[in-house]
Design a protein around this motif. Structure first.
Motif, PDB file in Angstrom:
ATOM      1  N   ARG A 101       0.816  -1.214   0.000  1.00  0.00           N
ATOM      2  CA  ARG A 101       0.000   0.000   0.000  1.00  0.00           C
ATOM      3  C   ARG A 101       0.841   1.250   0.000  1.00  0.00           C
ATOM      4  NH1 ARG A 101      -5.363  -0.133   1.354  1.00  0.00           N
ATOM      5  NH2 ARG A 101      -5.964  -2.292   1.663  1.00  0.00           N
ATOM      6  N   LEU A 102       0.383   2.246  -0.739  1.00  0.00           N
ATOM      7  CA  LEU A 102       0.926   3.590  -0.585  1.00  0.00           C
ATOM      8  C   LEU A 102      -0.258   4.457  -0.151  1.00  0.00           C
ATOM      9  CD1 LEU A 102       3.134   3.947  -3.815  1.00  0.00           C
ATOM     10  CD2 LEU A 102       3.894   3.502  -1.469  1.00  0.00           C
ATOM     11  N   ASP A 103       0.011   5.419   0.727  1.00  0.00           N
ATOM     12  CA  ASP A 103      -1.063   6.304   1.179  1.00  0.00           C
ATOM     13  C   ASP A 103      -1.622   7.094  -0.002  1.00  0.00           C
ATOM     14  OD1 ASP A 103      -0.470   5.452   3.733  1.00  0.00           O
ATOM     15  OD2 ASP A 103       0.778   7.215   4.195  1.00  0.00           O
ATOM     16  N   ARG A 104      -2.816   7.611   0.184  1.00  0.00           N
ATOM     17  CA  ARG A 104      -3.461   8.382  -0.884  1.00  0.00           C
ATOM     18  C   ARG A 104      -2.543   9.504  -1.417  1.00  0.00           C
ATOM     19  NH1 ARG A 104      -9.045   9.749  -1.110  1.00  0.00           N
ATOM     20  NH2 ARG A 104      -9.161   9.054   1.049  1.00  0.00           N
ATOM     21  N   ASP A 105      -1.844  10.188  -0.495  1.00  0.00           N
ATOM     22  CA  ASP A 105      -1.016  11.317  -0.937  1.00  0.00           C
ATOM     23  C   ASP A 105       0.412  10.900  -1.306  1.00  0.00           C
ATOM     24  OD1 ASP A 105      -0.457  10.654   1.673  1.00  0.00           O
ATOM     25  OD2 ASP A 105      -0.298  12.705   2.403  1.00  0.00           O
ATOM     26  N   THR A 106       0.753   9.634  -1.139  1.00  0.00           N
ATOM     27  CA  THR A 106       2.092   9.154  -1.531  1.00  0.00           C
ATOM     28  C   THR A 106       2.075   8.821  -3.018  1.00  0.00           C
ATOM     29  OG1 THR A 106       2.472   8.217   0.656  1.00  0.00           O
ATOM     30  CG2 THR A 106       3.844   7.373  -1.117  1.00  0.00           C
ATOM     31  N   THR A 107       3.172   9.160  -3.698  1.00  0.00           N
ATOM     32  CA  THR A 107       3.279   8.860  -5.123  1.00  0.00           C
ATOM     33  C   THR A 107       4.376   7.794  -5.316  1.00  0.00           C
ATOM     34  OG1 THR A 107       4.931  10.607  -5.404  1.00  0.00           O
ATOM     35  CG2 THR A 107       2.628  11.228  -5.748  1.00  0.00           C
ATOM     36  N   PHE A 184       1.676   0.438   8.626  1.00  0.00           N
ATOM     37  CA  PHE A 184       0.744   1.496   8.241  1.00  0.00           C
ATOM     38  C   PHE A 184       1.366   2.873   8.513  1.00  0.00           C
ATOM     39  CE2 PHE A 184      -3.172   3.956   9.404  1.00  0.00           C
ATOM     40  CZ  PHE A 184      -3.725   3.947   8.136  1.00  0.00           C
ATOM     41  N   HIS A 185       1.402   3.737   7.517  1.00  0.00           N
ATOM     42  CA  HIS A 185       1.961   5.101   7.635  1.00  0.00           C
ATOM     43  C   HIS A 185       3.370   5.081   8.251  1.00  0.00           C
ATOM     44  CE1 HIS A 185      -1.837   6.630   6.464  1.00  0.00           C
ATOM     45  NE2 HIS A 185      -2.398   6.779   7.636  1.00  0.00           N
ATOM     46  N   GLN A 186       4.120   4.043   7.961  1.00  0.00           N
ATOM     47  CA  GLN A 186       5.392   3.845   8.662  1.00  0.00           C
ATOM     48  C   GLN A 186       6.309   5.073   8.630  1.00  0.00           C
ATOM     49  OE1 GLN A 186       7.083   0.308   9.108  1.00  0.00           O
ATOM     50  NE2 GLN A 186       9.081   1.110   9.652  1.00  0.00           N
ATOM     51  N   ILE A 187       6.538   5.613   7.457  1.00  0.00           N
ATOM     52  CA  ILE A 187       7.531   6.703   7.370  1.00  0.00           C
ATOM     53  C   ILE A 187       6.994   7.967   8.032  1.00  0.00           C
ATOM     54  CG2 ILE A 187       8.774   8.195   5.747  1.00  0.00           C
ATOM     55  CD1 ILE A 187       9.124   5.676   4.019  1.00  0.00           C
ATOM     56  N   LYS A 188       5.716   8.236   7.826  1.00  0.00           N
ATOM     57  CA  LYS A 188       5.144   9.428   8.480  1.00  0.00           C
ATOM     58  C   LYS A 188       5.259   9.296   9.996  1.00  0.00           C
ATOM     59  CE  LYS A 188       2.033  10.335   4.676  1.00  0.00           C
ATOM     60  NZ  LYS A 188       0.752   9.997   4.086  1.00  0.00           N
ATOM     61  N   ARG A 189       5.013   8.084  10.484  1.00  0.00           N
ATOM     62  CA  ARG A 189       5.106   7.874  11.943  1.00  0.00           C
ATOM     63  C   ARG A 189       6.555   7.977  12.415  1.00  0.00           C
ATOM     64  NH1 ARG A 189       2.263   2.318  12.164  1.00  0.00           N
ATOM     65  NH2 ARG A 189       2.554   2.340  14.416  1.00  0.00           N
ATOM     66  N   SER A 200       6.136  15.489   1.589  1.00  0.00           N
ATOM     67  CA  SER A 200       5.895  14.729   0.351  1.00  0.00           C
ATOM     68  C   SER A 200       6.685  13.429   0.423  1.00  0.00           C
ATOM     69  CB  SER A 200       6.312  15.530  -0.886  1.00  0.00           C
ATOM     70  OG  SER A 200       7.719  15.597  -0.968  1.00  0.00           O
ATOM     71  N   LEU A 201       6.101  12.419  -0.229  1.00  0.00           N
ATOM     72  CA  LEU A 201       6.701  11.086  -0.170  1.00  0.00           C
ATOM     73  C   LEU A 201       6.497  10.418  -1.525  1.00  0.00           C
ATOM     74  CD1 LEU A 201       8.043   9.389   2.057  1.00  0.00           C
ATOM     75  CD2 LEU A 201       5.792   8.472   2.623  1.00  0.00           C
ATOM     76  N   CYS A 202       7.598   9.950  -2.098  1.00  0.00           N
ATOM     77  CA  CYS A 202       7.517   9.286  -3.416  1.00  0.00           C
ATOM     78  C   CYS A 202       8.380   8.029  -3.356  1.00  0.00           C
ATOM     79  CB  CYS A 202       8.031  10.216  -4.516  1.00  0.00           C
ATOM     80  SG  CYS A 202       8.101   9.424  -6.146  1.00  0.00           S
TER      81      CYS A 202
END
Ligand code: URA
Length: 239
Positions: A101-107, A184-189, A200-202
């Motif tokens: 999974r990639l989050d909605r705002d992750t590209t 889930f949301h690992q990098i943001k967390r 931003s995350l790509c």
């Protein structure tokens, strides 16, 4: 294998359309027109559709450049939202699912396949497959925060006894973070844990496969043989 299944897989058609193509005489097997979809074919047969030789591949592997604003789910799971499968032609979309999974705002790089075993291996925590993400964050990371992210941070995960489970070692350099986990949301967390927020995350690579710089957000292509091997042989990362 049945001829209609072969045609459906090799020509990316529904089984019904494959059946119609066969009964209308558009298909030959080793030089002869065959109109029976239940006829058996094997790897040594030369099968043509409309005069063009087909090659049978058991699975489909696609590299998609996920744009922002799409959720990582198949058609079945959508609830009025745009899903990544919407970015593929119908015939493909019906067959493949996103790997992870990639989050909605992750590209970025999303592998889409119908190979459930390989997807399972690539996602299994046992295999520690590397994923690299180009990020921006606010405020910018200090050297101390980079070291903390690399060593492991507390993102709220606990074992059965309530002990803290730190994130696994990561690499952070030049605006790119490489991790081997996929919570889930690992990098943001992780960034939140050191007092920064991701802006931003790509995802730029997955299991050693690099996002093709010729693709723009929303575009896709079939994966090359070497990329398919990297994906199907997903090995432990070295972070
Ligand atoms: N980590 C995140 O926080 N989001 C993603 O989409 C992928 C990894």
């Amino acid at each position: 294998m049945r001829l209609d299944k072969y045609i459906s897989s090799a020509a990316l058609m529904s089984r019904r359309d494959a059946g119609r193509a066969i009964s209308s005489g558009r298909v030959t097997v080793s030089g002869a027109v065959v109109r029976d979809g239940s006829a058996r074919v094997d790897a040594s047969d030369v099968v043509t559709l409309d005069g063009k030789a087909l090659s049978y591949a058991p699975h489909i592997y696609i590299m998609l450049y996920k744009p922002a604003g799409f959720i990582t789910a198949t058609e079945d799971a959508k609830r009025g939202e745009r899903v990544v499968n919407d970015l593929l032609p119908d015939e493909l979309s019906r067959r493949v699912f996103p790997v992870g999974r990639l989050d909605r705002d992750t590209t970025g790089l999303l592998v889409m396949t119908d190979d459930g075993d390989a997807a399972h291996r690539a996602l299994s925590p046992k295999h520690h497959v590397e994923k690299s993400y180009a990020f921006t964050c606010s405020p910018p990371l200090t050297d101390d925060e980079v070291s903390k992210l690399e060593r492991g941070v507390d993102i709220g995960e606990r074992d059965g006894k309530g002990n803290i489970i730190l994130t696994k070692p990561a690499r952070v350099a030049d605006g790119v973070i490489t991790i081997t986990e996929g919570k889930f949301h690992q990098i943001k967390r992780m960034f939140h844990a050191v007092g920064c927020e991701i802006t931003s995350l790509c995802r730029i690579s997955f299991a050693g496969i690099a996002l093709d710089s010729a693709l723009s957000p929303g575009q896709w292509r079939y994966m090359r043989g070497d990329e398919i091997s990297m994906f199907t042989d997903s090995k432990n990362g070295s972070v």
